[in-house]
Design a protein around this motif. Structure first.
Motif, PDB file in Angstrom:
ATOM      1  N   UNK A 169      69.761 109.115  27.456  1.00 57.49           N
ATOM      2  CA  UNK A 169      68.830 108.866  28.556  1.00 57.49           C
ATOM      3  C   UNK A 169      67.600 108.126  28.044  1.00 57.49           C
ATOM      4  N   UNK A 170      67.103 107.225  28.865  1.00 58.72           N
ATOM      5  CA  UNK A 170      65.944 106.443  28.474  1.00 58.72           C
ATOM      6  C   UNK A 170      66.305 105.099  27.880  1.00 58.72           C
ATOM      7  N   UNK A 171      67.591 104.875  27.619  1.00 61.35           N
ATOM      8  CA  UNK A 171      68.034 103.591  27.057  1.00 61.35           C
ATOM      9  C   UNK A 171      68.935 102.903  28.073  1.00 61.35           C
ATOM     10  N   UNK A 172      68.712 101.614  28.279  1.00 55.25           N
ATOM     11  CA  UNK A 172      69.499 100.864  29.257  1.00 55.25           C
ATOM     12  C   UNK A 172      70.980 100.855  28.903  1.00 55.25           C
ATOM     13  N   UNK A 173      71.297 100.962  27.627  1.00 57.48           N
ATOM     14  CA  UNK A 173      72.705 101.017  27.212  1.00 57.48           C
ATOM     15  C   UNK A 173      73.425 102.175  27.903  1.00 57.48           C
ATOM     16  N   UNK A 174      72.765 103.329  28.027  1.00 57.13           N
ATOM     17  CA  UNK A 174      73.371 104.476  28.684  1.00 57.13           C
ATOM     18  C   UNK A 174      73.592 104.245  30.163  1.00 57.13           C
ATOM     19  N   UNK A 175      72.695 103.500  30.802  1.00 61.70           N
ATOM     20  CA  UNK A 175      72.888 103.168  32.215  1.00 61.70           C
ATOM     21  C   UNK A 175      74.124 102.295  32.394  1.00 61.70           C
ATOM     22  N   UNK A 176      74.283 101.328  31.500  1.00 52.96           N
ATOM     23  CA  UNK A 176      75.402 100.395  31.597  1.00 52.96           C
ATOM     24  C   UNK A 176      76.729 101.099  31.332  1.00 52.96           C
TER      25      UNK A 176
ATOM     26  N   UNK B  73      50.602  89.701  37.054  1.00 54.44           N
ATOM     27  CA  UNK B  73      49.169  89.633  37.367  1.00 54.44           C
ATOM     28  C   UNK B  73      48.904  88.455  38.302  1.00 54.44           C
ATOM     29  N   UNK B  74      47.851  88.583  39.087  1.00 54.40           N
ATOM     30  CA  UNK B  74      47.464  87.491  39.981  1.00 54.40           C
ATOM     31  C   UNK B  74      47.024  86.282  39.168  1.00 54.40           C
ATOM     32  N   UNK B  75      47.364  85.106  39.672  1.00 54.95           N
ATOM     33  CA  UNK B  75      46.951  83.888  38.994  1.00 54.95           C
ATOM     34  C   UNK B  75      48.126  82.956  38.772  1.00 54.95           C
ATOM     35  N   UNK B  76      47.867  81.878  38.044  1.00 55.19           N
ATOM     36  CA  UNK B  76      48.875  80.869  37.744  1.00 55.19           C
ATOM     37  C   UNK B  76      49.311  81.025  36.292  1.00 55.19           C
ATOM     38  N   UNK B  77      50.624  81.011  36.059  1.00 50.69           N
ATOM     39  CA  UNK B  77      51.175  81.107  34.711  1.00 50.69           C
ATOM     40  C   UNK B  77      50.654  82.362  33.997  1.00 50.69           C
ATOM     41  N   UNK B  78      50.675  83.478  34.723  1.00 48.94           N
ATOM     42  CA  UNK B  78      50.163  84.718  34.155  1.00 48.94           C
ATOM     43  C   UNK B  78      51.281  85.519  33.498  1.00 48.94           C
ATOM     44  N   UNK B  79      50.940  86.423  32.585  1.00 46.64           N
ATOM     45  CA  UNK B  79      51.967  87.231  31.915  1.00 46.64           C
ATOM     46  C   UNK B  79      52.486  88.329  32.833  1.00 46.64           C
ATOM     47  N   UNK B  80      53.506  89.038  32.348  1.00 45.87           N
ATOM     48  CA  UNK B  80      54.072  90.143  33.107  1.00 45.87           C
ATOM     49  C   UNK B  80      53.776  91.451  32.389  1.00 45.87           C
ATOM     50  N   UNK B  81      53.874  92.532  33.151  1.00 45.39           N
ATOM     51  CA  UNK B  81      53.726  93.881  32.600  1.00 45.39           C
ATOM     52  C   UNK B  81      55.021  94.636  32.879  1.00 45.39           C
ATOM     53  N   UNK B  82      55.721  95.042  31.845  1.00 46.72           N
ATOM     54  CA  UNK B  82      56.951  95.816  32.007  1.00 46.72           C
ATOM     55  C   UNK B  82      56.586  97.287  32.134  1.00 46.72           C
ATOM     56  N   UNK B  83      56.684  97.798  33.345  1.00 47.64           N
ATOM     57  CA  UNK B  83      56.214  99.149  33.624  1.00 47.64           C
ATOM     58  C   UNK B  83      57.231 100.212  33.240  1.00 47.64           C
ATOM     59  N   UNK B  84      58.496  99.854  33.188  1.00 48.02           N
ATOM     60  CA  UNK B  84      59.536 100.785  32.770  1.00 48.02           C
ATOM     61  C   UNK B  84      60.131 100.333  31.458  1.00 48.02           C
ATOM     62  N   UNK B  85      61.427 100.015  31.479  1.00 47.53           N
ATOM     63  CA  UNK B  85      62.088  99.549  30.252  1.00 47.53           C
ATOM     64  C   UNK B  85      61.423  98.269  29.772  1.00 47.53           C
ATOM     65  N   UNK B  86      61.104  98.227  28.480  1.00 48.20           N
ATOM     66  CA  UNK B  86      60.482  97.016  27.958  1.00 48.20           C
ATOM     67  C   UNK B  86      61.011  96.621  26.584  1.00 48.20           C
ATOM     68  N   UNK B  87      61.803  97.513  25.941  1.00 45.88           N
ATOM     69  CA  UNK B  87      62.336  97.173  24.615  1.00 45.88           C
ATOM     70  C   UNK B  87      63.771  97.664  24.509  1.00 45.88           C
ATOM     71  N   UNK B  88      64.610  96.805  23.977  1.00 48.12           N
ATOM     72  CA  UNK B  88      66.038  97.024  24.003  1.00 48.12           C
ATOM     73  C   UNK B  88      66.609  96.855  22.596  1.00 48.12           C
TER      74      UNK B  88
END
Length: 550
Positions: free
Chosen positions: A501-508, A76-91
């Motif tokens: 599919x859908x899990x980063x483990x499978x990509x790796x 997000x715009x600004x200083x010290x702002x959070x992020x938004x995980x648009x794809x993979x976000x939980x592992x």
């Protein structure tokens, strides 16, 4: 508790393979520096490039969008702002091969606030206008426990306890003995069909299946997954892929960015301090427009500006539909059966919308009830799942207003970001009438619909009933000894090539398959004390339902 994400179709211990002190083996000195095109700079592409570089090959990475692929984070715009995980976000913690790279790259993780977990202060479930507040499962009414027990009984019918024990102890013989018959008997069964006929649910009212679809297990509701193959779901629960999730502090994209610059301590051919970044002088090559076999027998890759280069091998990590829809790929590079498998890949739609808020106001206590002002929320309204993500008190926080899949995701597709937010706030106001969420929102919303992204055309694969044979072809493709010469040298990798599919483990793990394939193509071999996936393929291969090689 399952200790590793050992996939029952091919129970190879990739985590042990990649951690073994002997390494992945070698390629001969006369193959050092041979160029390998890596199409896609997501997790699969970066892992493949990193490991091939360590072996002494010369990976050349192409990327059509952003470094990281679906491990995409927006700020997000600004200083010290959070992020938004648009794809993979939980592992999941059971994804040990993925976490090998996360640890090597030095990224920090923390528990993800899934419903009813210790990382979530409270959860609200709102169905048919009735609201339930809970800190633990014990706080929910009896009907939810009945649904939970029905699911447990249904899983007992497919021997989940025995399978989890076999996976935990890496007992590959038992894993195959349990799993292969399930593939044969359940390949044609949908998730919903299995659920309706299962011993846990078949004698219960429809309402129990409805609740399960809305609330589900682990991460929340699963009814948008009901048309998919039950085998997809069993792989998730057998390997604990839907529990003990962590998120990457600073956003999921931190991992691919650090892999790009990671300098391995031991590397063949290249000088110490070599990284993918140092081999590319500024960044990946542009996106690919064409792949074809040239008269000399190598493979020519053409980027979107017409630049051509020839390669001794190619690793394709983009979603398979792109090989026909976005990239002019020689038909002869794959058999007709392989093209059929790629075209029949089924991709899930997915939509997320995030807003930044001034602080984690949801932790405020309601003066009348003492409850949290707002909770992680599961509902049958348009928003479906709402996640609360903060980096500590007093700091701006990220509010995922809605995370939806399939039909629910399609409902947002035609709406612009502000209209999405307006409707989402309208739904949430019905659940939290005394909370002025809008007053806390700062800046512009961040939203994504993966199905409309031309470089992805969907979020992740998820097989339909009857698709096991296609998935098996895709996964097995890295073992190319029996293929005609015209089809050798191009390798598929990515989570949609895996059985998860859908899990980063499978990509790796499929990236490591491709690395083994390139290594063998270049005349190399695995270390005798650390055999690779292709070396033990015959012993662990996914079950063949038809008695054919493909």
């Amino acid at each position: 508790m399952t200790s590793n994400m050992l996939i029952p179709d091919f129970p190879f211990s990739y985590d042990k393979y990649i951690r073994h002190p002997a390494g992945l083996g070698h390629i001969p000195a006369n193959s050092h520096g041979r160029k390998v095109a890596i199409i896609g700079a997501g997790m699969a592409g970066l892992v493949a490039g990193h490991e091939l570089m360590k072996l002494g090959a010369h990976p050349v990475v192409y990327e059509s969008s952003q470094l990281g692929g679906r491990m995409r984070s927006a700020t997000f715009d600004g200083v010290d702002t959070p992020v938004a995980d648009l794809g993979a976000m939980r592992f999941p913690q059971s994804g040990r091969t993925f976490f090998h790279y996360a640890n090597a790259a030095g990224v920090q993780t923390e528990p993800f606030p899934n419903p009813l977990t210790s990382a979530t202060p409270s959860t609200v479930i709102e169905l048919a206008g009735e609201k339930f507040y809970a800190k633990t499962m014990d706080d929910l009414p009896a009907v939810f426990h009945e649904v939970s027990n029905a699911w447990r009984t249904s899983m007992d019918s497919v021997q989940i306890g025995e399978m989890r024990r076999a996976i935990k102890h890496r007992d590959t013989a038992t894993i195959k003995a349990l799993w292969d018959p399930l593939v044969a008997s359940l390949d044609d069964e949908s998730f919903y069909g299995f659920l309706a006929r299962s011993p846990g649910f078949r004698d219960l009212p429809f309402h129990h299946r409805e609740i399960f679809g809305q609330v589900g297990f682990g991460t929340g509701g699963w009814d948008t997954d009901f048309p998919n193959s039950i085998l997809e779901v069993l792989r998730v629960v057998f390997t604990d892929a839907d529990s003990e999730h962590h998120r990457i502090v600073g956003g999921a994209v931190q991992l691919p960015k650090k892999l790009w610059t990671l300098e391995p301590p031991h590397v063949a051919h290249w000088p110490r301090g070599t990284s993918l970044a140092s081999l590319h002088r500024g960044g990946p090559r542009l996106g690919v427009a064409r792949i074809h076999r040239n008269p000399q027998g190598s493979i020519t890759v053409t980027d979107r500006l017409g630049n051509e280069d020839n390669y001794d091998a190619v690793v394709v990590t983009c979603q398979t539909w792109l090989l026909s829809a976005r990239i002019d790929c020689d038909e002869a590079l794959f058999s007709h059966k392989m093209w059929a498998a790629m075209e029949r890949s089924h991709y899930m739609q997915s939509s997320k919308t995030f807003v930044m808020v001034d602080r984690p106001f949801w932790r405020d206590a309601d003066p009348d009830t003492g409850r949290d002002a707002m909770s992680m929320t599961l509902t049958d309204r348009l928003t479906r799942a709402t996640y609360l993500l903060d980096d500590g008190p007093g700091r701006p926080a990220s509010l995922c207003l809605s995370y939806t899949w399939n039909d629910d995701a399609m409902k947002w597709l035609a709406l612009d970001p502000h209209e999405r937010v307006r409707l989402m706030l309208h739904s949430l106001q019905k659940i939290y009438p005394d909370v002025d969420i809008a007053s806390h929102i700062r800046g512009e919303p961040i939203t994504v619909s993966w199905e409309s992204d031309p470089n992805f055309m969907g979020a992740f694969g998820n097989n339909l009933p009857g698709h096991y044979r296609y998935q098996r072809r895709l996964f097995n493709h890295f073992v190319q000894q029996e293929l005609p010469a015209v089809e050798q040298g191009i390798f598929l990798a990515g989570d949609d090539i895996s059985f998860t599919a859908g899990w980063a483990e499978g990509a790796v793990t499929t990236a490591l398959n491709a690395v083994w394939g390139v290594q063998r193509l270049f005349g190399g071999r695995s270390h005798g004390d650390n055999l690779g996936p292709g070396d033990v393929f015959d012993a662990l291969a996914p079950v063949d339902l038809d008695g054919n090689s493909v």
